[in-house]
Design an enzyme around this catalytic site. Sequence first.
Site, PDB file in Angstrom:
ATOM      1  N   CYS A 149       6.650   1.006   6.865  1.00 36.69           N
ATOM      2  CA  CYS A 149       6.171   2.100   6.017  1.00 36.69           C
ATOM      3  C   CYS A 149       7.293   2.506   5.069  1.00 36.69           C
ATOM      4  CB  CYS A 149       5.782   3.282   6.908  1.00 36.69           C
ATOM      5  SG  CYS A 149       5.171   4.707   5.994  1.00 36.69           S
ATOM      6  N   LEU A 150       6.950   2.694   3.806  1.00 32.40           N
ATOM      7  CA  LEU A 150       7.959   3.117   2.822  1.00 32.40           C
ATOM      8  C   LEU A 150       8.633   4.419   3.219  1.00 32.40           C
ATOM      9  CD1 LEU A 150       6.261   2.616  -0.669  1.00 32.40           C
ATOM     10  CD2 LEU A 150       8.076   1.230   0.341  1.00 32.40           C
ATOM     11  N   HIS A 177      -2.211   8.136   6.779  1.00 30.65           N
ATOM     12  CA  HIS A 177      -1.328   9.059   6.037  1.00 30.65           C
ATOM     13  C   HIS A 177      -2.100  10.286   5.541  1.00 30.65           C
ATOM     14  CE1 HIS A 177       2.606   7.191   5.734  1.00 30.65           C
ATOM     15  NE2 HIS A 177       2.096   6.034   5.377  1.00 30.65           N
ATOM     16  N   GLN A 206       2.760  10.309   0.283  1.00 29.95           N
ATOM     17  CA  GLN A 206       4.079   9.659   0.214  1.00 29.95           C
ATOM     18  C   GLN A 206       4.771   9.888  -1.124  1.00 29.95           C
ATOM     19  OE1 GLN A 206       2.492   5.702   1.775  1.00 29.95           O
ATOM     20  NE2 GLN A 206       4.534   5.784   2.683  1.00 29.95           N
ATOM     21  N   HIS A 235      -3.705   1.977   7.852  1.00 25.33           N
ATOM     22  CA  HIS A 235      -2.376   2.604   7.809  1.00 25.33           C
ATOM     23  C   HIS A 235      -2.334   3.686   6.721  1.00 25.33           C
ATOM     24  CE1 HIS A 235       2.196   2.408   7.891  1.00 25.33           C
ATOM     25  NE2 HIS A 235       1.957   3.001   6.739  1.00 25.33           N
ATOM     26  N   GLU A 236      -2.836   3.337   5.527  1.00 22.35           N
ATOM     27  CA  GLU A 236      -2.787   4.304   4.418  1.00 22.35           C
ATOM     28  C   GLU A 236      -3.726   5.474   4.681  1.00 22.35           C
ATOM     29  OE1 GLU A 236      -0.319   3.876   2.766  1.00 22.35           O
ATOM     30  OE2 GLU A 236      -0.004   1.730   2.983  1.00 22.35           O
ATOM     31  N   GLY A 253       0.817  -1.202   0.000  1.00 19.76           N
ATOM     32  CA  GLY A 253       0.000   0.000   0.000  1.00 19.76           C
ATOM     33  C   GLY A 253       0.849   1.248   0.000  1.00 19.76           C
TER      34      GLY A 253
HETATM   35 ZN   LIG Z   1       3.050   4.252   5.486  1.00 15.81          ZN
END
Ligand SMILES: [Zn+2]
Length: 170
Positions: free
Chosen positions: A101-102, A147, A56, A143-144, A51
Amino acid sequence: MAVKDVVLYPDRRLKEVCAPAWEAHLAGALDIQQVAQDLIETMRSFPGCVGIAAPQIGELVRMAVVDATGHPKAKSCAGLTVLVDPVIEESDGRVKMREGCLSIPDLTGNVHRVKTVRVRYRDLAGESQVLEADAFEARIILHEMDHLDGILFLDRVASAKDVFARKTYR
Ligand SMILES: [Zn+2]
């Protein structure tokens, strides 16, 4: 369409509350197809990534992509889904799970979240859709969606003991 650079913690853009996407699209200020493609391509450039959210890649709008396909921890799986302006309609349960997380490539953390969610969102045609997700897929969605409100998993860990070093992710 392109793989975008991932915005990394502690970049301030990760702390912003993002703007509604569909409204901006209608006003001609945002191309949601473009953002969706960039999100998908950027997510897929990281093997195992499930995701990614628009902030991001530096787009401060309420869009995210999730894809739990083939993941061993997934129970429900809607496949690749682009969420535009997602809203939680219902949620239930509580479970602790490790997250990464990226945008925070060096750390993982144990985070408590609800276990099941019903999310209403728009698809890329603007149609209202509902997604019911359980377990791992629900976790990704939550989670997304965090953001989009400038919340990172580090904001949700109970203590420093719930944060762990990760050798490599990228
Ligand atoms: Zn993340």
